[in-house]
Design a protein around this motif. Structure first.
Motif: not given
Length: 123
Positions: A36-47, A89-98
């Motif tokens: 799971w990653f998340r990206q807050a406004p004006a910030k980089q996406r983080e794992l 914790d407010t952000a857009v949350y993304y899942c990721n899969a390898d």
């Protein structure tokens, strides 16, 4: 092809809880690590949360003790239980899969993203 679809998210008060789900579909042969990653406004996406195929988990310090990642290998799904949510914790949350998938009779390994889901924590 392969697709990751997320569900959950929304608006919650500080201290509340949310559950996110993410399911991979398509001609999937094997799913390795999911995260799971998340990206807050004006910030980089983080794992911030990772789970291996064997169920070993790893968390960023910012969520450790509050968030729990789990998976159901039979369903090619990963889940995120979020407790004691904070405004930060407010952000857009993304899942990721390898994962390994089948295409035109050949096996490929690729990294795929969910569509993202908004989590907003109000104070």
């Amino acid at each position: 092809q392969v697709q990751l679809v997320e569900s959950g998210g929304g608006l919650v008060l500080a201290g509340g809880s949310l559950i996110l789900s993410c399911t991979a579909s398509g001609t999937i042969l094997n799913v390795n690590a999911m995260g799971w990653f998340r990206q807050a406004p004006a910030k980089q996406r983080e794992l911030f949360a990772l789970i291996t195929a064997g169920g070993v988990t790893n968390y960023a310090d910012s969520v450790k003790g509050r968030f729990t990642v789990s998976r159901d290998n039979a369903k090619n799904s990963v889940y995120l239980q979020m407790n004691s949510l904070k405004p930060e914790d407010t952000a857009v949350y993304y899942c990721n899969a390898d994962l390994v998938y089948l295409k035109n009779g050949l096996n490929y390994r690729g990294n795929f993203w969910g569509q993202g889901t908004q989590v907003t924590v109000s104070s």
